[in-house]
Scaffold this active site. Structure first.
Site, PDB file in Angstrom:
ATOM      1  N   GLU A  63       6.534   8.298  14.113  1.00 28.11           N
ATOM      2  CA  GLU A  63       5.444   9.279  14.045  1.00 28.11           C
ATOM      3  C   GLU A  63       5.934  10.633  14.534  1.00 28.11           C
ATOM      4  OE1 GLU A  63       1.835   8.160  16.106  1.00 28.11           O
ATOM      5  OE2 GLU A  63       2.006   6.087  15.408  1.00 28.11           O
TER       6      GLU A  63
ATOM      7  N   GLU B 158       3.269   2.009  20.212  1.00 25.13           N
ATOM      8  CA  GLU B 158       3.201   2.725  21.502  1.00 25.13           C
ATOM      9  C   GLU B 158       2.851   1.772  22.644  1.00 25.13           C
ATOM     10  OE1 GLU B 158       0.673   6.170  20.853  1.00 25.13           O
ATOM     11  OE2 GLU B 158       2.343   7.250  19.972  1.00 25.13           O
TER      12      GLU B 158
HETATM   13  C1  BGP Z   1      -0.398   8.097  18.333  1.00 25.21           C
HETATM   14  C2  BGP Z   1      -0.956   6.899  17.620  1.00 25.21           C
HETATM   15  C3  BGP Z   1      -1.489   7.149  16.269  1.00 25.21           C
HETATM   16  C4  BGP Z   1      -2.043   8.526  16.032  1.00 25.21           C
HETATM   17  C5  BGP Z   1      -1.343   9.637  16.760  1.00 25.21           C
HETATM   18  C6  BGP Z   1      -2.075  10.964  16.790  1.00 25.21           C
HETATM   19  O1  BGP Z   1      -0.583   7.938  19.691  1.00 25.21           O
HETATM   20  O2  BGP Z   1       0.041   5.894  17.487  1.00 25.21           O
HETATM   21  O3  BGP Z   1      -2.356   6.094  15.943  1.00 25.21           O
HETATM   22  O4  BGP Z   1      -3.353   8.616  15.805  1.00 25.21           O
HETATM   23  O5  BGP Z   1      -1.029   9.297  18.073  1.00 25.21           O
HETATM   24  O6  BGP Z   1      -3.117  10.909  17.727  1.00 25.21           O
HETATM   25  P1  BGP Z   1      -4.575  11.424  17.412  1.00 25.21           P
HETATM   26  O7  BGP Z   1      -5.014  10.642  16.232  1.00 25.21           O
HETATM   27  O8  BGP Z   1      -5.372  11.117  18.616  1.00 25.21           O
HETATM   28  O9  BGP Z   1      -4.415  12.864  17.117  1.00 25.21           O
END
Ligand code: BGP
Length: 512
Positions: free
Chosen positions: A403, A203
């Site tokens: 993701e 990201e």
């Molecule tokens: C993205 C990241 C991840 C992950 C996901 C969910 O931005 O790449 O590392 O954690 O989001 O976010 P969160 O864990 O804050 O729910």
């Protein structure tokens, strides 16, 4: 990668489609001071559970998972007063064999994970790599292959050796670009033949909202207590430039070292809708899109896009380049595009070019047509199909979904089982839209669910926000046995993968 020419456009996904899940070292490994690992910035990020957030008026969308010069000094001086969940992760460092076996049982073809830079180079720029750290990842990759799983490795997922952050301000410094190149070269040489898919920065566009987490840049806390990352566009774009050069250098190195491997970018894709049919709202969508595409435009096309120049003029951005930077960007383009996709956003005209909202996790304007997760993230499967078409139209490169998923709260029984129907519904709807995108002709070669095993949240460091098909008996404060269990979604995803995406029905899930 998949050749769409051989796809029959039937109910199933193309042959060889990579089904799997994604994680990050700082959210799963734990063992923060074992195996010769050096400290990382994420080791000083604190728990922001709902209680704390409510008490202190903290809302998601700000720089939650970061430190400032002041907060870092204070936390270092009073280590015992804080809970640092990313230090413990879910203990994957010790449990990787059992965890990977469970992923294999679900039928995973790909496991996206990241390497902790400070496990390989404890200070980030040491003369020699740490053999124990290198050996750990050898063992993890071997374990993946044992279960027929292709490891896909992010070089840098919100991860910065503390030394490089404190002494050099992360990617604000060219010294860190050089250190990153050496780290990348070291792991490419070591894991040649074992790792076929790489990606550079997770990201990368989060530099807009949070240069600390994304790039290891530590700034002072403003005296008024405000957001240290607001504005500061000249500095942020300098950091982005350095990181884009580092990304390109890694691509060039991998192509030299292992011509059979592939390397991609990773963008948090922000798909935007206009609030109304007013042309000005649509113009705002265009601006926001540009700011989001900017990183991928450079990483895929190898040059700065035309539109960014106006922004640089208007906001006084004057990039400091080193000789050869533009050639490096041109040469070091990616082989595939990867994105995270969670939600869509609504845009309203602000009267000027303004990228400020980009990178925020929550939209200011709610979409009345969409449901939301418990954390207020809009759920938009159709937006997924739209965004995939937009990406393919723009780059004509293969796409990997790095993701996708939803965080929920749950009640588990003593075996770690729970009927996590919200995960299943989210997956079903998104996979069906992904199939539609494939039928549209979009070349997608894999799909990774975020957090197939419950892990520490990136944004808030909670465990309460669970994404996994595999449960972990651990609470926000690290209490619990750590025992793994299989949720209902475990059996759903297994069935879905076994049918190569053809069977998305939810009424014939067999709980074993
Ligand atoms: C993205 C990241 C991840 C992950 C996901 C969910 O931005 O790449 O590392 O954690 O989001 O976010 P969160 O864990 O804050 O729910």
């Amino acid at each position: 990668m998949i050749d769409l020419d051989t796809y029959d456009f039937g109910d199933a996904f193309p042959k060889g489609f990579l089904w799997g899940g994604a994680t990050a070292a700082n959210q799963i490994e734990g063992a923060w001071n074992e195996g010769g690992r050096g400290p990382a910035v994420s080791d000083y990020v604190i728990l922001l559970d709902r209680e704390t957030c409510a008490r202190e008026g903290i809302v998601e969308g700000g720089p939650l998972n970061s430190v400032t010069r002041q907060s870092l000094a204070e936390r270092k001086a009073n280590e015992d007063a804080y809970d640092f969940p990313k230090r413990r992760g879910i203990d994957f460092y010790h449990t990787y064999k059992d965890d990977i076996a469970l992923l294999g049982e679900m039928g995973f073809g790909v496991f996206r994970m990241s390497i902790s830079w400070s496990r390989i180079f404890p200070n980030g720029d040491d003369a020699q790599p740490n053999e124990e750290g290198l050996a750990f990842y050898d063992a993890v990759f071997d374990e993946c292959h044992k279960h027929g799983i292709e490891p896909m490795v992010t070089l840098n997922h919100f991860d910065m050796p503390l030394h490089l952050a404190e002494e050099y301000n992360g990617f604000a410094s060219r010294h860190v670009v050089d250190a990153f190149e050496r780290y990348a070269e070291t792991v490419f040489r070591r894991y040649k033949g074992k790792v076929k898919y790489w990606m550079t920065f997770n990201e990368i566009n989060h530099v807009y909202a949070n240069p600390c987490t994304c790039c290891g840049v530590i700034w002072d806390q403003p005296e008024d207590g405000g957001n240290p990352y607001a504005g500061r566009w000249p500095e942020k774009f300098q950091v982005a430039h350095n990181q884009l050069v580092a990304s390109a250098k890694a691509c060039i190195k991998l192509h030299e070292i292992d011509p059979d491997a592939y390397i991609g970018n990773m963008l948090c894709r922000l798909e935007n809708y206009a609030e109304t049919s007013k042309p000005e709202d649509q113009l705002q969508v265009l601006f926001e899109d540009h700011f989001n595409w900017f990183f991928t435009d450079v990483q895929a096309k190898g040059e700065y896009p035309y539109y960014i120049k106006r922004f640089f003029r208007d906001y006084g951005v004057e990039l400091q380049m080193e000789p050869g930077d533009l050639e490096t960007l041109k040469k070091g383009t990616v082989d595939y595009i990867s994105i995270s996709y969670y939600m869509t956003y609504i845009m309203r005209y602000k009267g000027k070019i303004s990228p400020e909202p980009s990178g925020k996790l929550l939209t200011e304007i709610k979409n009345q047509y969409l449901d939301q997760t418990e954390w207020g993230w809009p759920i938009d499967p159709v937006g997924f199909r739209i965004t995939l078409n937009h990406i393919y139209d723009r780059y004509h490169l293969p796409i990997f979904i790095s993701e996708n998923g939803n965080g929920i709260t749950e009640e588990r029984d003593e075996n770690g089982y729970c009927a996590d129907d919200a995960h299943i519904a989210y997956m079903k709807e998104h996979v069906e839209q992904l199939h539609q995108a494939l039928l549209d002709g979009v070349d997608v070669f894999g799909y990774a669910w975020w957090g197939p095993i419950d892990l520490i949240s990136s944004g808030t460091s909670e465990m309460t926000k669970r994404y996994g098909q595999i449960s972990v008996d651990q609470d926000d404060h690290g209490n619990g046995t750590g025992k793994r269990g299989k949720k209902k979604s475990f059996y759903y995803y297994k069935k879905l993968i076994a049918s190569n995406g053809a069977d998305t029905s939810t009424d014939n899930i067999v709980i074993e």
